[in-house]
Scaffold this motif. Structure first.
Motif, PDB file in Angstrom:
ATOM      1  N   ARG A 207       0.782  -1.268  -0.104  1.00 58.87           N
ATOM      2  CA  ARG A 207       0.174  -0.141  -0.020  1.00 58.87           C
ATOM      3  C   ARG A 207       1.072   1.231  -0.115  1.00 58.87           C
ATOM      4  O   ARG A 207       0.170   2.289  -0.257  1.00 58.87           O
ATOM      5  N   MET A 208       1.987   1.142   0.467  1.00 59.74           N
ATOM      6  CA  MET A 208       2.967   2.414   0.731  1.00 59.74           C
ATOM      7  C   MET A 208       3.974   2.518  -0.722  1.00 59.74           C
ATOM      8  O   MET A 208       4.530   1.250  -0.953  1.00 59.74           O
ATOM      9  N   GLN A 209       4.062   3.717  -1.154  1.00 63.51           N
ATOM     10  CA  GLN A 209       4.990   3.862  -2.010  1.00 63.51           C
ATOM     11  C   GLN A 209       5.784   5.052  -1.659  1.00 63.51           C
ATOM     12  O   GLN A 209       5.380   6.006  -1.360  1.00 63.51           O
ATOM     13  N   ARG A 210       7.049   5.022  -2.131  1.00 58.01           N
ATOM     14  CA  ARG A 210       7.920   6.389  -1.988  1.00 58.01           C
ATOM     15  C   ARG A 210       7.291   7.299  -2.900  1.00 58.01           C
ATOM     16  O   ARG A 210       6.909   6.671  -4.229  1.00 58.01           O
ATOM     17  N   ILE A 211       7.196   8.431  -2.796  1.00 58.05           N
ATOM     18  CA  ILE A 211       6.705   9.460  -3.729  1.00 58.05           C
ATOM     19  C   ILE A 211       7.776   9.389  -4.897  1.00 58.05           C
ATOM     20  O   ILE A 211       7.277   9.905  -6.005  1.00 58.05           O
ATOM     21  N   GLU A 212       8.792   9.208  -4.760  1.00 56.86           N
ATOM     22  CA  GLU A 212       9.787   8.981  -5.749  1.00 56.86           C
ATOM     23  C   GLU A 212       9.304   8.190  -7.276  1.00 56.86           C
ATOM     24  O   GLU A 212       9.565   8.870  -8.174  1.00 56.86           O
ATOM     25  N   ASN A 213       8.372   7.620  -6.903  1.00 54.43           N
ATOM     26  CA  ASN A 213       7.961   6.598  -8.145  1.00 54.43           C
ATOM     27  C   ASN A 213       7.057   7.786  -8.767  1.00 54.43           C
ATOM     28  O   ASN A 213       6.909   7.520 -10.069  1.00 54.43           O
ATOM     29  N   LEU A 214       6.602   8.674  -8.263  1.00 57.29           N
ATOM     30  CA  LEU A 214       5.758   9.602  -8.897  1.00 57.29           C
ATOM     31  C   LEU A 214       6.783  10.731  -9.497  1.00 57.29           C
ATOM     32  O   LEU A 214       6.334  11.104 -10.677  1.00 57.29           O
ATOM     33  N   SER A 288       8.870  19.507  -4.613  1.00 57.32           N
ATOM     34  CA  SER A 288       9.496  19.100  -3.289  1.00 57.32           C
ATOM     35  C   SER A 288       8.019  18.402  -2.647  1.00 57.32           C
ATOM     36  O   SER A 288       7.002  18.902  -2.714  1.00 57.32           O
ATOM     37  N   ALA A 289       8.469  17.508  -1.735  1.00 58.14           N
ATOM     38  CA  ALA A 289       7.156  16.854  -1.027  1.00 58.14           C
ATOM     39  C   ALA A 289       7.803  16.776   0.165  1.00 58.14           C
ATOM     40  O   ALA A 289       9.190  16.605   0.585  1.00 58.14           O
ATOM     41  N   ARG A 290       6.917  17.089   1.329  1.00 57.42           N
ATOM     42  CA  ARG A 290       7.439  16.699   2.856  1.00 57.42           C
ATOM     43  C   ARG A 290       5.944  16.591   3.430  1.00 57.42           C
ATOM     44  O   ARG A 290       4.831  17.014   2.839  1.00 57.42           O
ATOM     45  N   GLN A 291       6.259  15.914   4.580  1.00 56.35           N
ATOM     46  CA  GLN A 291       5.087  15.563   5.644  1.00 56.35           C
ATOM     47  C   GLN A 291       5.363  16.884   6.564  1.00 56.35           C
ATOM     48  O   GLN A 291       6.246  17.137   7.086  1.00 56.35           O
ATOM     49  N   SER A 292       3.986  17.324   6.626  1.00 60.99           N
ATOM     50  CA  SER A 292       3.795  18.227   7.639  1.00 60.99           C
ATOM     51  C   SER A 292       2.495  18.071   8.314  1.00 60.99           C
ATOM     52  O   SER A 292       1.520  18.151   7.698  1.00 60.99           O
ATOM     53  N   GLY A 293       2.898  17.850   9.527  1.00 60.53           N
ATOM     54  CA  GLY A 293       1.596  17.279  10.642  1.00 60.53           C
ATOM     55  C   GLY A 293       0.980  16.088   9.862  1.00 60.53           C
ATOM     56  O   GLY A 293       1.604  15.214   9.693  1.00 60.53           O
ATOM     57  N   ASN A 294      -0.331  16.232   9.559  1.00 60.31           N
ATOM     58  CA  ASN A 294      -1.112  15.076   9.215  1.00 60.31           C
ATOM     59  C   ASN A 294      -1.229  15.436   7.873  1.00 60.31           C
ATOM     60  O   ASN A 294      -2.416  14.926   7.318  1.00 60.31           O
ATOM     61  N   GLN A 295      -0.476  16.046   7.277  1.00 57.28           N
ATOM     62  CA  GLN A 295      -0.735  16.252   5.786  1.00 57.28           C
ATOM     63  C   GLN A 295       0.723  16.202   4.766  1.00 57.28           C
ATOM     64  O   GLN A 295       1.779  16.069   5.581  1.00 57.28           O
ATOM     65  N   ILE A 296       0.615  15.730   3.737  1.00 56.76           N
ATOM     66  CA  ILE A 296       1.743  15.703   2.871  1.00 56.76           C
ATOM     67  C   ILE A 296       1.704  16.948   1.813  1.00 56.76           C
ATOM     68  O   ILE A 296       0.665  17.193   1.282  1.00 56.76           O
ATOM     69  N   LEU A 297       2.651  17.713   1.800  1.00 59.63           N
ATOM     70  CA  LEU A 297       2.657  18.890   1.160  1.00 59.63           C
ATOM     71  C   LEU A 297       3.554  18.637  -0.022  1.00 59.63           C
ATOM     72  O   LEU A 297       4.757  18.252  -0.098  1.00 59.63           O
ATOM     73  N   ILE A 298       2.890  18.848  -1.426  1.00 60.90           N
ATOM     74  CA  ILE A 298       3.865  18.632  -2.673  1.00 60.90           C
ATOM     75  C   ILE A 298       3.924  20.276  -3.146  1.00 60.90           C
ATOM     76  O   ILE A 298       3.016  20.599  -3.629  1.00 60.90           O
ATOM     77  N   ASP A 299       5.074  20.933  -3.230  1.00 56.52           N
ATOM     78  CA  ASP A 299       5.202  22.033  -3.870  1.00 56.52           C
ATOM     79  C   ASP A 299       5.653  22.250  -5.267  1.00 56.52           C
ATOM     80  O   ASP A 299       6.714  21.311  -5.399  1.00 56.52           O
TER      81      ASP A 299
END
Lengths: 781, 146
Positions: A207-214, A288-299
């Motif tokens: 179920r988990m993937q590194r966002i790298e794949n994207l 860039s992607a990062r986790q912030s609190g209970n969200q993933i932020l993609i800039d």
């Protein structure tokens, strides 16, 4: 590439299936805007993807259909029966081609121009019907995919079964422990446990993937795009190791692609235009992607020409999205948000890459469908930043488990700044009008009691609790006091029922290893319910300004018993470490006692007039930044804080004063005097550098002076007529030009005002010592 | 074929729940409280690694509080809007067949019952009140406001 094509085919097939009903419905009712939009999105997606895969026939077909549909959407054309059947014929042809791509066959030869022609307004005659069903039937028998697409529900079911298996295993383990079992049974059970653990791991990973794949396909896509457009774009990718639920990755793939296409196509200018605008030829696109609190932020940030809010408004007015009086009320951010309205685009020309105002409304609807948000920020001429905020639920997150009144909770680790004990030395708790305030190392933060927020009775006294300093996403720091903390765990978080979410306190639920449910706390929600005023506190309020408070907080001492039996204290900061040496290493040499520690010979204090008994002696290694001395002692009693008045000694000496520490008097050892007498005589025979300190500033005199003196300076006041090497002043104070050769500015806040701000935070001891050292080293010049 | 009904007792009253909505009937042992949630949310429980939100039906109907102190409670598990709920009832009796379509109850019922009522159905054991699961889960109006 094959994988990507397989994805493309599967995606098209899914969309075609979903579209089946829509097409029929559209045929019946050509004015239905929602149906039109979804068909339009399909051809748009196909067009975008086949441009990338180089399927020119597909691209030509989908582009033609898109053009015709765009006209309908913009109201330039009415959807009539003839257009509908032309579009349907094209969609059928696309289906046929996709079937042959899937089968790995050569693209069947043929001419699509009649189909495209049929789209033209006024074209007569029906497009040739296509035998789709036969083609599909054929394709299915020949395809042999290496990957399969599974529904996430199936994965969920497998995962929940595995979790059940773990629970059953735990149960079995307990039974086995309770009854005597044979070794073989135990061995077999161990093996079973290991297999189950492996399996659980593997299932979790499905179920988990590194966002790298994207991200991995992005550089290539941008390269192709920019080559086609005659632009130069550098892609900068960060945060590929952020893990996201597979489903989420699939959901953000399209929106991300659209945004990047837009950025390259409309954002970044042609090299010549960039040079004209005073920018580098090469545009930079950072993702860039990062986790912030209970969200993933993609800039997604480009340094291109930016979005013109006014133009968007004008466009919106033209197409009737917006009334004139409404438009006047929009602020900059709201103007930019118009970009997400369907059918709106500022692109002057329509290209094959993007730019019919389809992308952004699709982006928004896709992101919002998974509970996310898209934000846009742009400065005309400087660039555009798109931020995708995707919720974390359905993802595995590292969390800290804690308990309050015997009940367990979890909190996302990403929000945690630090964890301190309420009774720690650097922490004080105060109550102001019923509200808690914690001062942690001089920093004041609101203190929220979790027990109070949750309405639970905690048997743990306030002072024995643990404070978790939290920084919720987009919020300000606060401390949450809990009974105790337990463990770091990786938890699979699931959304909780609406009745539970309505409290605003929880981000979801999860199951602990023993199978019992745990509530995941939402740091931002707790702050809100707890009445923490976010962004309301001024920065200065967070720093304890009161000088007495600072002194109390800063004067940490080491309480010890000296060799002569007296109770003494030494400032903790000057003690480097504690060493134990043989008595034989202590020798009287060159006029004073010296001790050999390893390779170094240090002057030894604290051992004069005392006979050294035993064969070992323990000593503190004191350091002033340049010199070291040893200080012999009998035993360490405790760490303590000076919180009583210090009675100063009449004359300078080894002991500078006496104070009550932990209820008993203790002599304070004057480290400065020690260095002055044991090192100073030898080291500072040459002229001492001179430092000017304002005499009316108690902080400078009490706190700073010992450090400056320890660094080898002679301290003078500002009135004294002498050539000073250095003057230290508070930021903003006035210093005459001739006061000294150099000036060190001190500021009261930890954060500097900007890059040009060369001042030093006044408790940044390392920074201060460095500045003092370089000033004294540079004085010869 | 008529609709099947699960006959349960809530607050001493025999009522019917559409059996199609019920996934299973379980005995809950552990109950994790959800502080600050609406009062009819008795807590959370786990069933086969799924989290169940436990609803105290008696409380939802404003007819008192179910006694959860003895530990084990009978509950009907239902899925509603993607979430799983366990409805605590006094007793689960049987599954029976409805002999009629629901018809409006024309007598004045207590407010709580009125709110969850989907009408009256006939069965072999006499008329039964058909209960709306969604309304039970939603709870009282104050609970929503809270």
């Amino acid at each position: 590439m094959d994988d990507l094509i397989a994805d493309f085919v599967a995606e098209c097939r899914e969309m075609l299936e979903a579209l089946g009903g829509e097409i029929v419905a559209w045929e019946a009712e050509p004015d239905d805007r929602a149906r039109l939009d979804s068909i339009f999105r399909f051809v748009h997606t196909v067009k975008g993807n086949c441009g990338f895969f180089e399927f020119p026939r597909l691209e030509a077909l989908s582009h033609a259909a898109e053009d015709a549909l765009a006209d309908v959407r913009a109201g330039r054309r009415q959807a009539d029966g003839q257009l509908v059947s032309a579009v349907l014929a094209i969609i059928d042809r696309i289906g046929e081609m996709i079937a042959s791509i899937e089968a790995g066959e050569e693209m069947p030869g043929g001419d699509d121009s009649s189909l495209i022609q049929a789209l033209e307004p006024g074209a007569d005659g029906q497009a040739a019907p296509v035998a789709v069903a036969a083609a599909e039937g054929q394709a299915r028998t020949t395809s042999a995919p290496r990957t399969i697409r599974l529904s996430v529900e199936l994965l969920d079911r497998v995962m929940s079964t595995v979790s059940d298996m773990v629970l059953a295993r735990n149960e079995l383990a307990r039974r086995l422990r309770e009854s005597p079992t044979e070794v073989e049974v135990g061995g077999a059970f161990e093996r079973l446990s290991a297999i189950i653990a492996d399996m659980r791991d593997a299932i979790t990973r499905t179920r988990m993937q590194r966002i790298e794949n994207l991200f991995v396909g992005l550089p290539r896509m941008v390269r192709d795009l920019s080559a086609e457009l005659g632009k130069q774009v550098l892609v900068d990718i960060e945060g590929g190791d952020v893990e996201l639920d597979r489903e989420m990755i699939e959901m953000i793939r399209d929106p991300l692609t659209h945004i990047i296409r837009n950025a390259v196509d409309h954002g970044i200018e042609k090299p010549a235009d960039r040079l004209k605008a005073g920018k580098r030829e090469i545009g930079i696109l950072s993702v860039s992607a990062r986790q912030s609190g209970n969200q993933i932020l993609i800039d997604i940030h480009d340094d291109g020409r930016g979005i013109d809010g006014k133009k968007l408004v004008a466009k919106a007015l033209d197409s009737g999205f917006l009334e004139r009086d409404e438009a006047a009320k929009l602020n900059h951010r709201e103007q930019l948000a118009l970009i997400f309205e369907a059918g709106l685009s500022t692109a002057k020309e329509v290209t094959s890459i993007s730019g019919r105002g389809v992308g952004m409304d699709v982006v928004r609807s896709n992101i919002e469908r998974i509970g996310g948000i898209v934000e846009v920020d742009s400065k005309l001429g400087e660039g555009t930043r798109m931020t995708l905020r995707v919720p974390l639920t359905l993802t595995i997150i590292p969390a800290l488990t804690l308990s309050i009144a015997g009940q367990n909770f979890a909190i996302p680790r990403s929000a945690i700044e630090e964890i301190v004990r309420a009774n720690g030395e650097s922490v004080t708790l105060e109550h102001l009008g019923g509200a808690g305030v914690a001062t942690i190392r001089g920093r004041r933060v609101p203190d929220v009691s979790l027990a109070e927020i949750l309405g639970l009775d905690s048997s743990v006294e306030e002072i024995d609790r643990t404070l978790i300093v939290l920084r919720p996403a987009g919020g300000d720091l606060y401390a949450l006091s809990v009974d105790r903390i337990h463990d770091h765990e990786e938890l699979v978080v699931k959304p909780a029922a609406p009745a539970v979410m309505a409290t605003g306190l929880y981000a979801g639920t999860t199951l602990a290893d023993d199978g019992s449910p745990i509530l995941l706390l939402d740091p931002a929600g707790i702050a809100e319910v707890g009445g923490v005023r976010l962004e309301m506190q001024e920065r200065s309020a967070r720093i304890a300004e009161n000088p007495t408070a600072s002194i109390t907080a800063a004067t940490e001492v080491l309480l010890f018993r000296a060799l002569d039996g007296s109770r003494r204290a030494l400032r903790l900061a000057v003690v480097d470490r504690i060493e134990e040496v043989l008595v034989s290493a202590v020798k009287k040499a060159a006029g004073q006692l010296r001790v050999q520690v390893g390779e170094a010979i240090l002057p030894l204090a604290g051992a004069a007039d005392v006979a050294l008994g035993g064969d070992k002696v323990r000593l503190f290694r004191l350091n002033d930044g340049t010199h070291e001395i040893g200080y012999a002692f009998a035993e360490v009693i405790d760490f303590a804080v000076i919180d009583n008045d210090v009675i100063h000694a009449d004359r300078p000496g080894e002991v500078s004063g006496v104070s009550l520490i932990n209820g008993e008097p203790a002599e304070l050892v004057d480290a400065h005097w020690l260095f002055a007498n044991h090192v100073g005589a030898a080291a500072h025979t040459s002229e001492q550098p001179v430092c000017r300190l304002p005499s009316d500033d108690p902080w400078m005199q009490n706190m700073l002076r010992p450090i400056v003196e320890a660094a080898g300076y002679r301290v003078v006041s500002e009135e004294e007529e002498t050539d000073a090497d250095l003057v230290i002043a508070a930021q903003g104070a006035e210093v005459p030009d001739d006061a000294a050769k150099q000036t060190i500015w001190l500021r009261t806040e930890p954060d500097s005002a900007g890059k040009k701000d060369e001042s030093i935070y006044r408790y940044d001891r390392a920074g201060l010592l460095m500045a003092l050292k370089s000033a004294s080293a540079g004085r010869g010049k | 074929m008529n609709e099947l009904l699960l006959v349960v007792t809530i607050a001493g009253e025999r009522v019917a729940i559409p059996a199609a909505a019920v996934e299973s009937v379980v005995e809950l042992d552990t109950l994790i409280a959800v502080p600050r949630a609406a009062p009819h949310v008795a807590g959370l429980s786990a069933l086969r690694s799924r989290v169940l939100t436990v609803i105290d039906c008696q409380r939802s109907l404003e007819l008192g509080v179910s006694d959860c102190s003895d530990g084990i409670r009978e509950a009907a598990v239902v899925e509603f809007d993607g979430h799983h709920y366990a409805l605590i009832v006094d007793l689960v009796e049987d599954v029976i067949e409805a002999l009629s379509e629901p018809s409006p109850v024309r007598a004045a019922m207590e407010a709580g019952w009125e709110r969850v009522s989907k009408g009256m159905v006939d069965s072999e054991s006499g008329p039964l009140l058909l209960v709306d699961v969604a309304a039970l889960i939603a709870g009282t109006s104050e609970a929503k406001a809270a």
